[in-house]
Write an enzyme that holds these catalytic residues in place. Structure first.
Site, PDB file in Angstrom:
ATOM      1  CG  ASP A  97      -2.000   1.007   1.202  1.00 11.01           C
ATOM      2  OD1 ASP A  97      -2.857   0.906   0.316  1.00 11.01           O
ATOM      3  OD2 ASP A  97      -2.002   1.897   2.071  1.00 11.01           O
ATOM      4  CD  GLU A 136      -2.619   1.680  -3.360  1.00  7.85           C
ATOM      5  OE1 GLU A 136      -3.776   2.104  -3.421  1.00  7.85           O
ATOM      6  OE2 GLU A 136      -1.839   1.984  -2.440  1.00  7.85           O
TER       7      GLU A 136
END
Length: 656
Positions: free
Chosen positions: A378, A407
């Site tokens: 993330d 990401e």
């Protein structure tokens, strides 16, 4: 020799990379003074020490570029170097063809050829039959009974030329520097991902209105359905305990109501942190059972690795130096303007980098020990690049099968730098590339400009992203985006609910309303499919096509072609027989109507030389979605109804 590829721009981080079986283009600029012809070889050495030599082909583009495609399979670090040489036979062949035909220096040309053929016939590494043929040909050139016309036939003999192409008479050999190519396992570059929240799978609303969370045991029941759609990877958002301080309520509201589960990205509570499992989901034993069940269904498990903490995370009290303390004594929460995450504290790597590095490595190794080999990271662009370079290299030194997906919805420079630092896959700008011009540019960029070091994962949606194209394009938009993602990229992904056409956004945002990050979702997968209200059969067919056609499991083989309509996208993916795992060439033509609101008809123009069929020749194509067949040529009429089948996925039935 200059400008060798594959390469990483600037060479700041890691070597270029490929995945096992990927067709990689090796190219270099090579030339010499004067008019004598040259040749170029690629000398390739596998991780186990097996050496092979590959002849490059001149591109004749006016820039002295030479190239060859090779599909390395053995995993590990390969070494390669380019070797340029004076091609004595090709130089003579070219001069003799001109001069003998013109009657200029004929005896000299014939004797020079005989000398070259004789020298080649004495090379012991040539087959005996070839050596005998070369000896006989040299004798014929010297024989006065051989006419000049017959001598010219010798010069133009394709068999003799093939002998020297395979084993050239090379002089003045110049070797370039040794370089490296990392070849990783196939899943590092090929796969179909499916994301779901395990807490929603099997969740039940009780009589009092509260919700009983799904568990790993109930989520296991969803795995056959995911595998049945043809997906390879099941990706789970964070599965850890969730904090209660500043917990977000439904639709990202600042006040949570009783029973609101909170965002799984607010990691940490008194029950534990990044190495703990949310008690509502089960135990470590339950998680291991989930991983085993996934493997039994042909799925790998990808786990979210989100380096942040809720205010209740044990790190906050044990290591306050890992966070940013503001002048008023409070800890700074996360922001991604205009978004605010009051329930999350971001890590600050400046105060105790060694401590944070060690703890993050420990956490990753813990989950690897539980059977996780893929991590979706993330917001990695908010952490130091050198940290990721160190962490990924350290983890993969112990287990080279571990894969990291970035990401990184960020600017091109940090996006590419993360890939160069070691991330095997990256989210990309695909979700926001919707017009023909945007997609043509984007698909060329990912398949050619950055493919030596960056592999995109073409997610059509995420739990954070519901684009306006999907919000307002209706069901055709969902088909169009899925078809492009599944055929243009070697890796693509879907977030649960996509197959149910969930397209209502929270007003003023690009997020689903009633976002699953903040609440449980109740879906009837089987009922929707039985009622004809599911895209699952289409996704299943796309994944069947991907598995049957190796050209679609490649990244670097896409070429954009043309149409006369501004909303009709055309591209080809071709894999030559020599590089295909089946030994048979594979070619797919994709023609997509990007307008989800109408019928479009136009003429598309295909350069069939890309897949070995000369321009102007007919060839047969089969639509792998509908089964229809047509005879195509250079220019072809198409009609695509957005409300029926907006995309042709065509298999060329004869290609080379």
């Amino acid at each position: 020799m200059t400008s060798p590829f594959p390469s990483v721009p600037g060479g700041l981080y890691h070597r270029p990379s490929a995945f096992s079986g990927e067709a990689v283009r090796f190219s270099v600029t090579a030339f010499r003074e004067g008019h004598d012809l040259i040749g170029v070889h690629l000398r390739l050495t596998s991780p186990s020490g097996i050496e092979s030599l590959h002849r490059l082909t001149p591109l004749r583009d006016g820039f002295d570029r030479w190239a060859v495609e090779v599909a390395p399979h053995e995993e590990g670090v390969w070494s390669f170097r380019f070797e340029a040489f004076s091609d004595d036979f090709a130089t003579w062949e070219h001069a003799a063809d001109l001069k003998i035909a013109a009657g200029v220096d004929v005896p000299l040309m014939r004797e020079m050829g005989a000398l070259l053929l004789t020298a080649a016939s004495r090379e012991r590494d040539r087959p005996a039959a070839e050596r005998r043929s070369l000896t006989a040909t040299a004798k014929a050139l010297r024989d006065s009974a051989t006419s000049d016309d017959d001598a010219l036939t010798v010069v133009r003999d394709p068999e003799i030329a093939a002998f020297f192409r395979a084993r050239p008479l090379a002089s003045l050999v110049t070797a370039g520097p040794a370089q490296e190519l990392l070849v990783e396992r196939e899943r590092a570059g090929v796969g179909a991902w499916y994301e779901f929240f395990p807490r929603s799978e099997g969740a039940k609303r009780l009589r009092d209105g509260t919700v009983k969370s799904g568990t790993f045991r109930t989520a296991m029941k969803r795995l056959p359905g995911v595998a049945g759609m043809g997906f390879d990877v099941v990706y789970l958002p964070p599965i850890h305990p969730i904090g209660t301080t500043n917990r977000k309520g439904r639709n990202n509201t600042l006040t949570a109501e009783p029973g609101d589960p909170g965002s799984p990205y607010a990691i940490g509570s008194p029950e534990g942190g990044h190495d703990a499992i949310h008690p509502d989901l089960g135990t470590v034993r339950d998680f291991r059972a989930f991983v085993r069940a996934a493997h039994n269904n042909g799925l790998e498990v990808a786990l979210d690795f989100a380096l942040q903490a809720s205010p209740d995370h044990p790190w906050v009290t044990e290591h306050p130096e890992w966070f940013t303390t503001l002048p008023d004594g409070s800890i700074a929460y996360a922001e991604n303007p205009p978004k605010k995450y009051q329930d999350i504290y971001p890590l600050n790597f400046d105060n105790d980098p060694a401590g944070i590095y060690a703890e993050c490595l420990r956490v990753v190794r813990y989950w690897v020990a539980q059977g996780v080999k893929i991590f979706r990271v993330d917001n990695p662009h908010t952490k130091p690049l050198q940290f990721w370079e160190w962490l990924i290299a350290t983890v993969r030194a112990d287990d080279p099968d571990v894969i990291f997906l970035a990401e990184a919805f960020t600017r091109p420079a940090p996006l590419q730098a993360l890939a160069q630092a070691g991330f095997q896959q990256s989210y990309s700008y695909f979700t926001w590339r919707n017009t023909k011009a945007e997609l043509e540019e984007f698909l060329t960029w990912i398949s050619h400009d950055t493919a030596d070091f960056m592999r995109p994962n073409l997610f059509v949606n995420t739990h954070d992203i519901l684009t306006q194209y999907l919000q307002y394009g209706g069901r055709p938009a969902y088909k169009i985006r899925a078809a492009i993602a599944a055929t243009a990229g070697a890796t693509y992904g879907v977030y649960a609910g996509y197959e149910l056409y969930e397209n209502v956004a929270r007003p003023g945002s690009e997020e689903n309303i009633d976002n699953e990050k903040y609440e449980f979702k109740f879906r009837d997968w089987e009922g929707a499919e039985a009622a004809g209200d599911s895209l699952a059969p289409y996704l299943r067919r796309l994944n069947e096509i991907r598995r049957a056609h190796p050209a679609l499991r490649q990244l670097r083989n896409l070429t954009v072609h043309w149409s006369d309509d501004g909303a009709i996208l055309v591209y080809v993916k071709h894999l030559p027989a020599a590089l295909s795992e089946t030994g048979v060439a594979d070619t797919i033509i994709v023609v997509a109507n990007l307008d989800p609101h109408s019928v479009r008809q136009t003429t598309v123009h295909i350069d069939s030389s890309v897949f070995g069929i000369p321009a102007g020749h007919d060839y047969r194509v089969e639509d792998l979605i509908t089964g229809a067949e047509w005879t195509w040529n250079q220019s072809n009429f198409v009609r695509l109804d957005a409300f029926f089948e907006p995309v042709h996925v065509l298999h060329v039935k004869e290609s080379r």
